[in-house]
Enzyme design. Structure first.
Site, PDB file in Angstrom:
ATOM      1  N   GLU A 185      39.871  -7.240 -25.231  1.00  0.00           N
ATOM      2  CA  GLU A 185      40.205  -6.237 -26.741  1.00  0.00           C
ATOM      3  C   GLU A 185      41.845  -7.106 -26.034  1.00  0.00           C
ATOM      4  O   GLU A 185      42.850  -6.996 -25.826  1.00  0.00           O
ATOM      5  CB  GLU A 185      39.760  -4.965 -26.576  1.00  0.00           C
ATOM      6  CG  GLU A 185      38.272  -5.014 -27.306  1.00  0.00           C
ATOM      7  CD  GLU A 185      38.089  -3.093 -27.279  1.00  0.00           C
ATOM      8  OE1 GLU A 185      38.353  -2.503 -26.536  1.00  0.00           O
ATOM      9  OE2 GLU A 185      37.101  -3.563 -27.700  1.00  0.00           O
TER      10      GLU A 185
ATOM     11  N   CYS B 177      39.637   5.584 -19.397  1.00  0.00           N
ATOM     12  CA  CYS B 177      38.927   4.820 -18.829  1.00  0.00           C
ATOM     13  C   CYS B 177      39.951   4.290 -17.542  1.00  0.00           C
ATOM     14  O   CYS B 177      38.910   4.117 -16.742  1.00  0.00           O
ATOM     15  CB  CYS B 177      38.174   3.977 -19.595  1.00  0.00           C
ATOM     16  SG  CYS B 177      38.821   3.145 -20.531  1.00  0.00           S
TER      17      CYS B 177
ATOM     18  N   GLU C  20      33.270  -2.731 -22.843  1.00  0.00           N
ATOM     19  CA  GLU C  20      34.113  -2.163 -22.052  1.00  0.00           C
ATOM     20  C   GLU C  20      34.128  -0.839 -21.907  1.00  0.00           C
ATOM     21  O   GLU C  20      33.675   0.453 -22.442  1.00  0.00           O
ATOM     22  CB  GLU C  20      35.091  -1.772 -23.143  1.00  0.00           C
ATOM     23  CG  GLU C  20      36.294  -2.970 -24.475  1.00  0.00           C
ATOM     24  CD  GLU C  20      37.416  -3.527 -23.692  1.00  0.00           C
ATOM     25  OE1 GLU C  20      37.362  -3.166 -22.283  1.00  0.00           O
ATOM     26  OE2 GLU C  20      37.615  -4.399 -23.315  1.00  0.00           O
TER      27      GLU C  20
ATOM     28  N   ASN D 250      35.824   9.434 -26.672  1.00  0.00           N
ATOM     29  CA  ASN D 250      37.678   9.750 -25.758  1.00  0.00           C
ATOM     30  C   ASN D 250      38.684   9.762 -27.241  1.00  0.00           C
ATOM     31  O   ASN D 250      39.719  10.336 -27.029  1.00  0.00           O
ATOM     32  CB  ASN D 250      37.439   8.876 -24.208  1.00  0.00           C
ATOM     33  CG  ASN D 250      37.519   7.634 -24.177  1.00  0.00           C
ATOM     34  OD1 ASN D 250      37.190   6.645 -25.338  1.00  0.00           O
ATOM     35  ND2 ASN D 250      38.296   7.375 -23.029  1.00  0.00           N
TER      36      ASN D 250
HETATM   37  P1  NAD Z   1      28.513   6.730 -23.638  1.00  0.00           P
HETATM   38  O1  NAD Z   1      27.848   5.285 -22.664  1.00  0.00           O
HETATM   39  O2  NAD Z   1      27.021   8.104 -23.311  1.00  0.00           O
HETATM   40  O3  NAD Z   1      28.094   6.263 -25.241  1.00  0.00           O
HETATM   41  C1  NAD Z   1      28.691   5.317 -25.461  1.00  0.00           C
HETATM   42  C2  NAD Z   1      28.736   5.009 -27.020  1.00  0.00           C
HETATM   43  O4  NAD Z   1      26.935   3.887 -26.827  1.00  0.00           O
HETATM   44  C3  NAD Z   1      28.042   6.067 -28.289  1.00  0.00           C
HETATM   45  O5  NAD Z   1      28.432   6.269 -29.460  1.00  0.00           O
HETATM   46  C4  NAD Z   1      26.547   6.117 -27.367  1.00  0.00           C
HETATM   47  O6  NAD Z   1      25.557   7.300 -28.819  1.00  0.00           O
HETATM   48  C5  NAD Z   1      26.086   5.484 -27.412  1.00  0.00           C
HETATM   49  N1  NAD Z   1      24.274   4.895 -26.642  1.00  0.00           N
HETATM   50  C6  NAD Z   1      24.012   4.849 -26.352  1.00  0.00           C
HETATM   51  N2  NAD Z   1      22.773   4.958 -25.727  1.00  0.00           N
HETATM   52  C7  NAD Z   1      22.789   3.762 -26.089  1.00  0.00           C
HETATM   53  C8  NAD Z   1      21.656   3.109 -26.366  1.00  0.00           C
HETATM   54  N3  NAD Z   1      21.061   2.456 -25.388  1.00  0.00           N
HETATM   55  N4  NAD Z   1      22.052   1.096 -27.240  1.00  0.00           N
HETATM   56  C9  NAD Z   1      22.849   1.280 -27.790  1.00  0.00           C
HETATM   57  N5  NAD Z   1      24.051   1.945 -28.051  1.00  0.00           N
HETATM   58  C10 NAD Z   1      23.529   3.411 -27.324  1.00  0.00           C
HETATM   59  O7  NAD Z   1      29.682   6.735 -23.017  1.00  0.00           O
HETATM   60  P2  NAD Z   1      30.667   7.942 -23.784  1.00  0.00           P
HETATM   61  O8  NAD Z   1      30.026   9.080 -22.600  1.00  0.00           O
HETATM   62  O9  NAD Z   1      30.385   7.818 -25.190  1.00  0.00           O
HETATM   63  O10 NAD Z   1      32.079   7.476 -23.047  1.00  0.00           O
HETATM   64  C11 NAD Z   1      32.618   7.435 -21.951  1.00  0.00           C
HETATM   65  C12 NAD Z   1      32.515   6.358 -20.937  1.00  0.00           C
HETATM   66  O11 NAD Z   1      33.182   5.234 -21.472  1.00  0.00           O
HETATM   67  C13 NAD Z   1      33.456   5.742 -19.903  1.00  0.00           C
HETATM   68  O12 NAD Z   1      32.721   6.237 -18.913  1.00  0.00           O
HETATM   69  C14 NAD Z   1      34.769   5.321 -20.155  1.00  0.00           C
HETATM   70  O13 NAD Z   1      35.166   4.735 -19.064  1.00  0.00           O
HETATM   71  C15 NAD Z   1      34.050   4.453 -21.018  1.00  0.00           C
HETATM   72  N6  NAD Z   1      34.741   3.932 -21.768  1.00  0.00           N
HETATM   73  C16 NAD Z   1      35.753   2.318 -21.522  1.00  0.00           C
HETATM   74  C17 NAD Z   1      36.765   2.199 -22.607  1.00  0.00           C
HETATM   75  C18 NAD Z   1      37.562   0.468 -21.595  1.00  0.00           C
HETATM   76  O14 NAD Z   1      38.154   0.261 -22.798  1.00  0.00           O
HETATM   77  N7  NAD Z   1      37.207   0.345 -21.040  1.00  0.00           N
HETATM   78  C19 NAD Z   1      37.198   2.955 -23.458  1.00  0.00           C
HETATM   79  C20 NAD Z   1      37.192   4.290 -23.576  1.00  0.00           C
HETATM   80  C21 NAD Z   1      35.747   4.887 -22.918  1.00  0.00           C
END
Ligand code: NAD
Length: 500
Positions: free
Chosen positions: A472, A283, A249, A152
């Site tokens: 963070e 998020c 996060e 995002n």
């Molecule tokens: P996601 O969990 O699908 O993917 C995040 C990252 O993890 C990607 O780079 C992906 O390739 C990697 N990944 C996937 N499976 C993995 C594994 N088994 N081991 C290691 N890495 C792996 O998340 P997304 O759809 O990219 O992002 C959206 C989510 O992120 C939402 O839930 C949002 O709330 C959250 N988010 C949180 C924050 C925060 O600061 N709390 C900020 C931004 C987004």
């Protein structure tokens, strides 16, 4: 515009592979670039090269590391529009957002930690225990850290991770989301231009399999992860096998509390920012909007009026403030929730939604893109799926509450907290002191009173409950990139022993 093939970046050098995947323009569904995928051998190579770089980088005085990071921040600001165009193409977020938020808030964090470490943020302490004994407490870097990003806010996430990581003397292997990889090589080039030695910041591309290889690599000391709770849980359990440090996060389903005495304009503005900025792909979104019955009708009327200010359109048009969702997969997920809200939850649709044929397309946009209309459900109840799950799209749930009962605030707080997540919360009230007493009872790490969304470099951010581990940003954010060492120094010449 088509971009060049995106290589990996290992030890200051580009690395091309024959195994590639594509990144797609979300506004048109057209390919933007081919991206080289890292095999297990190259993940291993990146970690080993980072391990080779760690000795020199960790011994570089903080003030010198700081100088490099400050120059990188200056270069980022100089290249703001170029980088914002990349982020807009890759994420589908309008240029009006990316050019004002993403690079600025990333560079702010780089500057914050550069100044912090140069100004003594990594200094240890010495305590004189007795005339002949002292204890030294020092901070050491952790080693090679993995940064794994969501899609995002790609460059912002990369900077929020790499800024404190590198400032503290660690090296990083960074894996961006496979949906938004374009920023990563430009960031690596900017770090190199600023003087960062090869091997200190490396980039590997790929999906979850590449992320998993990185997390389980024995050379990784810490994983800083941003993403979904389900993925975070897998990542944390893999890291736990080797007692690796983690920062998580993750997602949320945050409450936005409108109190009966709230200023109507502020409440509507806040609720809209909490649901429709970045097309709801934030998020910390406040998607459960609790509105008192006494204010509900006026709130909804004003909300519908102000929703006319949401403008989908060409992403480079500075008047556009609403873009498509990031990917086809995500579009299907979000529209699935909207359909569920309409057909199964039977929530009252105030605006938006989808038609029987699919998405009700916003006018003037490319219908091949991943567009969805901003949607508001009202009269929602806590048990509805749309009010429980993180949708991560432009879907607001209005949850009315009865404010004529004497103990309505106690019930409101209890409803706000009745979720396994605890990322963020916000409250709107003219009585700020009272609002603070309510926030004190809310189970969330990031909170706002009479505003929504700002996350400055100085403010620590991190979720409670299932929304994360650690923080963070802010001075607290540095602690998660160091380990403490304590040494007791005895100068008396006498060893205390029970065996003499
Ligand atoms: P996601 O969990 O699908 O993917 C995040 C990252 O993890 C990607 O780079 C992906 O390739 C990697 N990944 C996937 N499976 C993995 C594994 N088994 N081991 C290691 N890495 C792996 O998340 P997304 O759809 O990219 O992002 C959206 C989510 O992120 C939402 O839930 C949002 O709330 C959250 N988010 C949180 C924050 C925060 O600061 N709390 C900020 C931004 C987004």
């Amino acid at each position: 515009m088509k971009h060049d093939t995106q290589p990996l970046y290992i030890d200051g050098r580009y690395c091309y592979t024959s195994d590639t995947f594509q990144t797609i323009d979300p506004s048109t569904n057209l390919p933007l670039a081919d991206v080289c995928k890292a095999g297990a051998d190259l993940v291993d190579e990146a970690v080993k090269r980072a391990q080779s770089a760690i000795t020199a980088w960790s011994r570089t005085p903080p003030v010198e590391r700081s100088r490099i990071l400050l120059l990188a921040a200056t270069l980022l600001r100089e290249k703001n529009d170029e980088l914002a165009r990349i982020e807009t193409a890759d994420t589908g977020r309008p240029f009006s957002e990316t050019s004002t938020v993403d690079i600025n808030t990333g560079a702010d964090v780089l500057e914050f930690y550069a100044h912090l470490v140069a100004g003594g943020g990594l200094d240890g302490t010495t305590i004189q225990l007795r005339p002949n004994a002292a204890a030294h407490m020092t901070k050491s870097p952790l080693g090679v850290c993995a940064g794994i990003g969501a899609w995002n806010y790609p460059i912002q996430i990369a900077l929020w991770k790499s800024g404190p990581c590198l400032a503290a003397g660690n090296c990083m292997v960074y894996k961006p989301s496979e949906f938004t990889p374009l920023h990563a090589i430009r960031l690596a080039e900017i770090y190199a231009e600023a003087g960062l030695p090869g091997g200190v910041f490396n980039v590997v591309h790929g999906g979850g399999d590449v992320g998993a290889q990185l997390v389980s690599h024995p050379g990784i000391a810490k994983v800083s992860f941003t993403g979904q709770i389900m993925t975070g849980s897998k990542v944390a359990s893999s890291a736990a096998k080797d007692m690796k440090h983690v920062t998580m996060e993750l997602g949320g389903k945050s409450p936005c509390l409108i109190l009966p005495d709230a200023d109507l304009e502020s409440a509507v503005d806040g609720a809209m920012m909490a649901n429709f900025f970045s097309s709801g792909q934030v998020c910390t979104n406040g998607t459960r909007v609790f509105v008192p019955q006494s204010l509900r009708s006026r709130f909804e009327t004003r909300l519908l009026e102000k929703m006319r200010n949401i403008r989908a359109g060409h992403l480079m048009d500075l008047t556009t403030n609403f873009g498509p969702l990031v990917s086809k997969t995500h579009l299907e997920k979000v529209t699935g929730y909207i359909r569920h809200g309409m057909d199964v939850d039977h929530a009252e649709l105030l605006c938006g939604g989808i038609t029987a044929n699919g998405v009700r397309q916003s006018q003037g946009v490319d219908n091949n893109g991943f567009w969805v209309d901003p949607t508001v459900f009202t009269n929602c109840t806590d048990d509805m799926l749309i009010a429980r799950d993180e949708i991560f799209g432009p879907v607001m749930c209005i949850l009315p509450y009865e404010d004529s009962e004497p103990d309505f605030e106690r019930k409101l707080v209890s409803r706000a907290n009745s979720t396994p997540t605890g990322l963020a919360a916000g409250i709107f009230s003219r009585d700020v002191a009272h609002a603070q007493t309510i926030i004190n009872q809310i189970e969330a790490g990031i909170n706002w009173i009479n505003t929504w969304g700002q996350s400055p470099a100085e403010m620590s951010v991190g979720g409670w409950k299932m929304s994360g581990l650690g923080v963070e940003n802010g001075t607290k954010g540095l602690e998660s990139w160091v380990q403490n060492k304590s040494t007791l120094l005895e100068l008396s010449g006498q060893v205390g022993s029970v065996f003499k």
